[in-house]
Structures are given as structure tokens and as C-alpha cells.
Design an enzyme around this catalytic site. Structure first.
Site, PDB file in Angstrom:
ATOM      1  N   GLU A  28       7.096  -7.335  -8.564  1.00  0.00           N
ATOM      2  CA  GLU A  28       6.742  -7.748  -7.316  1.00  0.00           C
ATOM      3  C   GLU A  28       7.660  -7.424  -6.230  1.00  0.00           C
ATOM      4  OE1 GLU A  28       4.662 -11.731  -7.088  1.00  0.00           O
ATOM      5  OE2 GLU A  28       5.055 -11.563  -5.114  1.00  0.00           O
ATOM      6  N   GLU A  61       6.266 -12.059   4.112  1.00  0.00           N
ATOM      7  CA  GLU A  61       5.838 -13.087   3.679  1.00  0.00           C
ATOM      8  C   GLU A  61       6.324 -14.291   4.361  1.00  0.00           C
ATOM      9  OE1 GLU A  61       6.333 -13.940  -0.600  1.00  0.00           O
ATOM     10  OE2 GLU A  61       4.478 -15.268  -0.636  1.00  0.00           O
TER      11      GLU A  61
END
Ligand code: NAG
Length: 393
Positions: free
Chosen positions: A142, A147
Site C-alpha cells: 500500500e 493522508e
């Protein structure tokens, strides 16, 4: 008398042609997500956030459009947002959106996202990231490109992998961000904090937005961020159908060289994901939520999610485009796009495996190292040419 001058001009012309080759794209475009077709090639989650246990229901495509949580605005930018129009009563979840690209991209790809606005607010947890397309997480890897939670002012990047992939401390000197965790198999992933200003919160939109580029290469994974005023000319000049060159990008914000993480071993072909959740296993942690958002009632959910939608007026992405590129491959043609849907698990929609031709030339600054190599080759070619002309004349 005229001939030498002419040959000089010819030589200059040749050199000019040679050097303009260097301005050609290092990466060819394979997909443009923008404007009225932005949402065409994505799957909508259509369930509650059973992944990070956030307090949202991620709508189906039909519901997201019907409720106005996804649309293309008059400026031609894609909007993806949390419901800010409805009252949520205790026990209910709030509507939001999570989309996953139908296309998948293998090592050798590069993605650019241009944002005008990024979601923020108490309980808000937006992300633009990629994940291995068919494996059981974290197998397949990932890459967290954007974020953030709550009112964080600076973006956090990360990789998530199975044990054995690390972020070497030496990489710190090849990136502008700050390494905060080096073991990519930890629950936080191997994190790098953005140190440039205006990567999130009110600052991003106030500066006119920003651009992130992610190079997913056999030599490593590299993430760049530029606030609008600093976006390199090579990126500002791109269109939906042109390639892009990395030579004026400078050092990345996060540099994960392959020296301590064998990229093809830990990362399979990736789907792109864009989502906004609320509270959940990161934004909702009380030791993180309360210091920035404060409260009297006791939880992220009760404080921020329950009640009128006005808390979410800023909880939206405004996206100018997302573009995907591939390196070293010929200009994309339908034949160059290898469908893997036959070998993929059932239910995987039409997919695109961007042809991979990774460069082994570079470790920390793939773009600039490539540029340097190209420069050297051109210089040698130029010297040979000059020599040839001198002999000939
Ligand atoms: C979460 O929801 C998705 C979409 O409905 C489903 O495919 C998946 O199996 C669910 N995962 C878990 C852990 O329940």
C-alpha cells in the site's frame, strides 16, 4: 567561404534537435481522469467503512450522484465529498464516498494528482492511496500518497508492507520530508511527514491547491508535493494527452529507495483509491482527536459526526485531474494495454496493466539521475558529431 558558416549552422541545428530530444517525455501518459469523465473508471464501495471502522456509509455510484456527493463542478473539476446537508442522529452513519480505480498499474508507473481543495475538519480522514489489486492486505503493498486526520496541517506519506521492507535512515538526506517510522510492516506503516507548507487544511486551497506525483519504480517509491506556486513547469505544461518529464522536479518529499525494500517483492500492481472516512481507527483515536478538536461529550463520533452537516462544509476533494503514466514504454496504444482480467479473481472489472519497463539507473533521484544519464549521452553524441564535422571539413 559560405560552406563553413553553413555547416556551423547545420551543426547548431543538429545539436538543437539532439538537445530538444531530451525535453521529450520520460513518461508516457496511459490514463487521464478529469472533467466530465472523471468518475467513469472507478468502482464505488457501496457499504459502510468496514475497513477502518469509520462512521460513514460509502455510497454506491448511483446514490453518490443522486445525493450530490460526487459531481463535476462548473470549473470542470471533480468534487467528492462528505454529506454536509443532512442531520445524522445517534446510531446512524454519515454518507461519504470511496472510489477504487478499475485500472491497475504495475511497477514502472507514475501518478500525478492535482487538487484545488482537500477535505479537512474534526473527525475527517481523507486519503489518496494505492493498494495491491488482488492480494490480502498488506500483501501486495500500500502506498499512502495523501493522508490526514482532523486539523492536521501537514500531509503524512507511508508505505505498508509485509515484514522485510524498511525505510533506511540514509534515505532521509534524499528527501525533504521527515522520516517518522522506518519499519513498513508496523501498523502505522513507514511514515514520512511532509515539511513543505500548505499540503493540507486551509493552506492548500488558499495557495491555489497543490500537486502530488508518485513514482512507483523498481529503484524505489518516491513521492513529491508542490504547493501551487512551486509546481514545476514540466507538470503545469502537461495535458490529458502528453507525457511528463521529471528533470525539473528536485528531491522528493518522501524517498523510499529499493536498497532496503525490494519493490517488486513487496508491491504488486496497484489500484488507486480516493476516500473520505470519519473517526475510525486513526482520526477517532482519543489521544489524537481531542488535542486538536476538543470536546465535552466524549467521542469523535458523538462530537463531530452526529448532528447537522455543517461540520463538513470543508470535507470535500476538488480534483483538477489524476493522471497515470508509464516509463520507457512506447506511446500507449490499445495493444500496449494488457488486460489481466482473465487471470484476476472474478468480479474484477476491466483492468489495465500499464506496461512495465522499470529503470534500474537510479536509486534516490530516479528522475534527475535519468536526466543526468541522458545529458551525458547527449554530450558524448555532440562531441562525436563535432569531431566528425571537424574531420569532414
Ligand atoms: C467490507 O465491505 C465490502 C464491500 O461490500 C465487502 O466486499 C467486504 O467483504 C467487507 N469486508 C469485511 C471485512 O467485512
Amino acid at each position: 567561404m559560405i560552406w563553413p558558416r553553413n555547416s556551423c549552422l547545420r551543426l547548431l541545428l543538429l545539436l538543437y534537435i539532439l538537445f530538444s530530444c531530451q525535453l521529450g517525455s520520460a513518461y508516457d501518459i496511459v490514463r487521464d481522469y478529469s472533467g466530465s469523465t472523471f468518475f467513469d473508471r472507478w468502482n464505488f464501495f457501496g457499504n459502510w467503512d468496514n475497513l477502518t471502522l469509520g462512521d460513514v456509509w460509502w455510497l454506491s455510484k448511483a446514490d453518490a450522484f443522486a445525493q450530490g456527493l460526487t459531481y463535476v463542478n462548473s470549473a470542470g473539476n471533480a468534487i467528492m465529498k462528505v454529506d454536509n446537508m443532512h442531520n445524522v442522529v445517534s446510531g446512524q452513519k454519515r454518507n461519504s464516498v470511496r472510489i477504487t480505480s478499475q485500472d491497475i498499474y504495475d511497477v514502472g508507473s507514475l501518478w500525478i494528482i492535482d487538487l484545488k481543495h482537500i477535505p479537512f475538519g474534526c473527525s475527517v480522514w481523507p486519503a489518496f492511496w494505492t493498494k495491491g489489486y488482488q492480494d490480502q492486505w498488506p500483501v501486495g503493498g500500500e502506498i499512502d500518497i495523501i493522508e490526514a486526520i482532523n486539523l492536521m496541517p501537514n500531509n503524512q506519506m507511508a508505505l505498508h508492507t509485509t515484514p522485510g521492507c524498511n525505510h533506511v535512515p540514509e534515505a532521509q538526506q534524499y528527501q525533504s520530508g521527515a522520516t517518522t517510522q522506518t519499519d513498513c510492516s508496523l501498523s502505522s506503516g513507514c511514515t514520512v511527514l511532509e515539511l513543505k507548507e500548505n499540503s493540507l487544511y486551509t493552506g492548500l486551497a488558499a495557495a491555489g491547491g497543490g500537486v502530488w506525483a508518485t513514482q512507483f519504480d523498481v529503484s524505489g517509491i518516491f513521492i513529491w508535493f508542490w504547493s501551487r506556486p512551486n509546481v514545476p513547469a514540466s507538470i503545469s505544461a502537461t495535458t490529458a494527452s502528453t507525457g511528463v518529464d521529471l528533470s525539473d522536479w528536485g528531491p522528493p518529499s518522501a524517498s523510499y529507495p529499493a536498497t532496503s525494500c525490494n519493490i517488486p517483492e513487496y508491491f504488486s500492481a496497484q489500484n488507486l483509491v480516493l476516500d473520505i472516512t470519519l473517526c475510525g481507527q486513526w482520526a477517532g483515536l482519543s489521544n489524537l482527536y481531542f488535542p486538536s478538536c476538543g470536546s465535552g461529550t466524549g467521542t469523535c463520533y458523538a462530537d463531530s459526526v452526529v448532528g447537522p452537516g455543517s461540520n463538513f462544509n470543508d470535507a470535500y476533494f476538488e480534483i483538477s485531474y489524476i493522471r497515470a503514466y508509464t516509463t520507457g514504454a512506447p506511446a500507449p496504444t490499445p495493444n500496449a494495454l494488457v488486460s489481466i482480467s482473465t487471470s484476476a479473481p472474478t468480479g474484477l472489472p476491466t483492468s489495465l496493466l500499464a506496461p512495465s519497463k522499470p529503470t534500474a539507473s537510479s536509486l534516490f533521484f530516479p528522475g534527475s539521475a535519468e536526466g543526468r544519464q541522458a545529458n551525458m549521452m547527449l554530450a558524448i553524441a555532440a562531441i562525436l558529431l563535432v569531431g566528425f564535422f571537424n574531420l569532414w571539413l
